[in-house]
Design an enzyme around this catalytic site. Structure first.
Site, PDB file in Angstrom:
ATOM      1  N   ARG A 101       0.815  -1.218   0.000  1.00 19.82           N
ATOM      2  CA  ARG A 101       0.000   0.000   0.000  1.00 19.82           C
ATOM      3  C   ARG A 101       0.850   1.271   0.000  1.00 19.82           C
ATOM      4  NH1 ARG A 101      -4.074  -1.934   4.698  1.00 19.82           N
ATOM      5  NH2 ARG A 101      -2.186  -3.106   5.222  1.00 19.82           N
ATOM      6  N   GLN A 102       2.133   1.119   0.269  1.00 21.47           N
ATOM      7  CA  GLN A 102       3.028   2.281   0.269  1.00 21.47           C
ATOM      8  C   GLN A 102       3.819   2.284  -1.039  1.00 21.47           C
ATOM      9  OE1 GLN A 102       5.079   2.937   4.108  1.00 21.47           O
ATOM     10  NE2 GLN A 102       3.837   1.262   4.931  1.00 21.47           N
ATOM     11  N   LYS A 201     -15.745   7.638  -2.354  1.00 23.09           N
ATOM     12  CA  LYS A 201     -15.473   7.813  -0.925  1.00 23.09           C
ATOM     13  C   LYS A 201     -14.230   8.676  -0.732  1.00 23.09           C
ATOM     14  CE  LYS A 201     -12.532   3.728  -0.396  1.00 23.09           C
ATOM     15  NZ  LYS A 201     -12.415   2.360   0.113  1.00 23.09           N
ATOM     16  N   THR A 232      -9.055  -3.588   8.082  1.00 26.67           N
ATOM     17  CA  THR A 232      -9.895  -3.405   9.268  1.00 26.67           C
ATOM     18  C   THR A 232     -11.379  -3.502   8.944  1.00 26.67           C
ATOM     19  OG1 THR A 232      -9.947  -1.004   8.986  1.00 26.67           O
ATOM     20  CG2 THR A 232      -8.162  -1.913  10.333  1.00 26.67           C
ATOM     21  N   ALA A 233     -11.716  -3.595   7.651  1.00 26.33           N
ATOM     22  CA  ALA A 233     -13.090  -3.784   7.148  1.00 26.33           C
ATOM     23  C   ALA A 233     -13.967  -2.550   7.286  1.00 26.33           C
ATOM     24  CB  ALA A 233     -13.764  -4.987   7.824  1.00 26.33           C
ATOM     25  N   GLY A 234     -13.403  -1.434   7.695  1.00 29.90           N
ATOM     26  CA  GLY A 234     -14.213  -0.223   7.818  1.00 29.90           C
ATOM     27  C   GLY A 234     -14.781   0.242   6.486  1.00 29.90           C
TER      28      GLY A 234
END
Length: 321
Positions: A101-102, A201, A232-234
């Site tokens: 992701r980085q 989003k 984290t599924a947020g």
């Protein structure tokens, strides 16, 4: 000694996902060779390989999920041990690539950690890497060695075609953000050219997402949200709630890498998502399992990839229509 397609081959696994290694072993007919991964009192990693690897094509199974740094260090020390033991080639099977992701500087003075890890793996001595569904496909360009980029797409296609059968006309594939549109479009195409929708989003901070809008029609539809990972599924739970609020009748989620950090399981269980379909690129402990979580195997797919690599055949045929 195991001969596969006339070549000397050995398969090893470290501590991250021995279950996946066992499935790959069964798929290619090569036993998992023995090595010991030990810790000194201060936490230093010590790898002991119990059999010769001289002149062998060696494959090492080690996705670098949580604990990322521990798993990465085990892998680096294993690579160095194999190189010093005169392995002919060192091939890493790391379907989940930690630090992916980085992949760029999102803010001033940030590291590009995905590139740093690529450099370290190459300097350590890796000759080839087998990866599945990178967070950003351009990470392949960070390497100067062959990268075989596998896709979980055919596994998800088979699962959802079998699950929905006569209800495919009601399915809409949903991208959880603008960056995942290509992934959603590819799945929709293989599910008999279904339409897609996009969640608009914003992220006020890491691991937090706010749904602003839904692009596309989802009213009265079965929605399948597809992503590369669930952490984290947020984000995915917020997306599912927004889809239900917009009139979707059912919401399913599909993601290749089930990281399931922190409150992920409780969020998924309490969410309106009917089923969460993931793969076993990441091992799930019992506390990260739930009735609505379905884990599909990538072992046979990775095994077929190894066979094609050794036989100098194309991998792309595995993912064609």
């Amino acid at each position: 000694m195991s001969l596969l397609l006339g070549k000397k081959v050995k398969l090893f696994t470290l501590n991250s996902n021995p279950e996946l290694a066992a499935e790959i072993s069964e798929a290619i007919g090569v036993p998992v060779s023995k090595c010991d991964v030990l810790r000194f009192a201060d936490g230093e990693v010590n790898v002991n390989i119990d059999e010769t690897v001289r002149g062998h094509h060696v494959f090492v199974v080690q996705p670098t999920n949580n604990p990322v740094n521990e798993n990465l260090m085990e892998l680096l020390i294993m690579i160095d041990a194999l190189k010093r033991a005169s392995a002919k080639t060192i091939n890493l099977i790391m379907p989940y690539y930690g630090y992916s992701r980085q992949d760029r500087k999102a803010r001033p003075r940030q590291a590009i950690s995905a590139k740093l890890v690529a450099n370290i793996l190459q300097i350590a001595g890796a000759n080839r890497i087998l990866i599945m569904d990178l967070h950003a496909a351009q990470i392949q360009g960070f390497f100067d060695i062959p990268i075989d980029h596998f896709e979980a797409l055919p596994i998800f296609v088979d699962y959802f075609k079998n699950k929905f059968q006569d209800r495919l006309d009601d399915v809409v594939v949903v991208s959880p953000d603008h960056g995942g549109v290509t992934r959603a479009r590819n799945l929709a195409k293989r599910l008999d050219e279904r339409p897609i929708a996009i969640i608009d989003k914003r992220r006020p901070e890491p691991n937090k997402a706010e749904v602003m809008n839904i692009i596309g029609s989802v009213e009265g539809k079965i929605c399948v949200i597809v992503d590369d990972m669930i952490d984290t599924a947020g984000s995915i739970c917020a997306a599912a709630k927004a889809l239900i609020d917009q009139g979707a009748t059912e919401v399913y989620a599909a993601a290749t890498h089930p990281l399931f950090s922190g409150p992920a399981i409780s969020r998924l269980v309490e969410s309106p998502i009917k089923e969460v379909v993931v793969t076993n690129t990441v091992h799930l402990n019992d506390d990260k399992k739930a009735d609505k979580i379905v884990q599909l195997s990538v072992g046979k797919l990775m095994g077929e990839g190894i066979m094609r690599i050794l036989d100098d055949r194309t991998l792309s045929a595995l993912f064609r229509e």
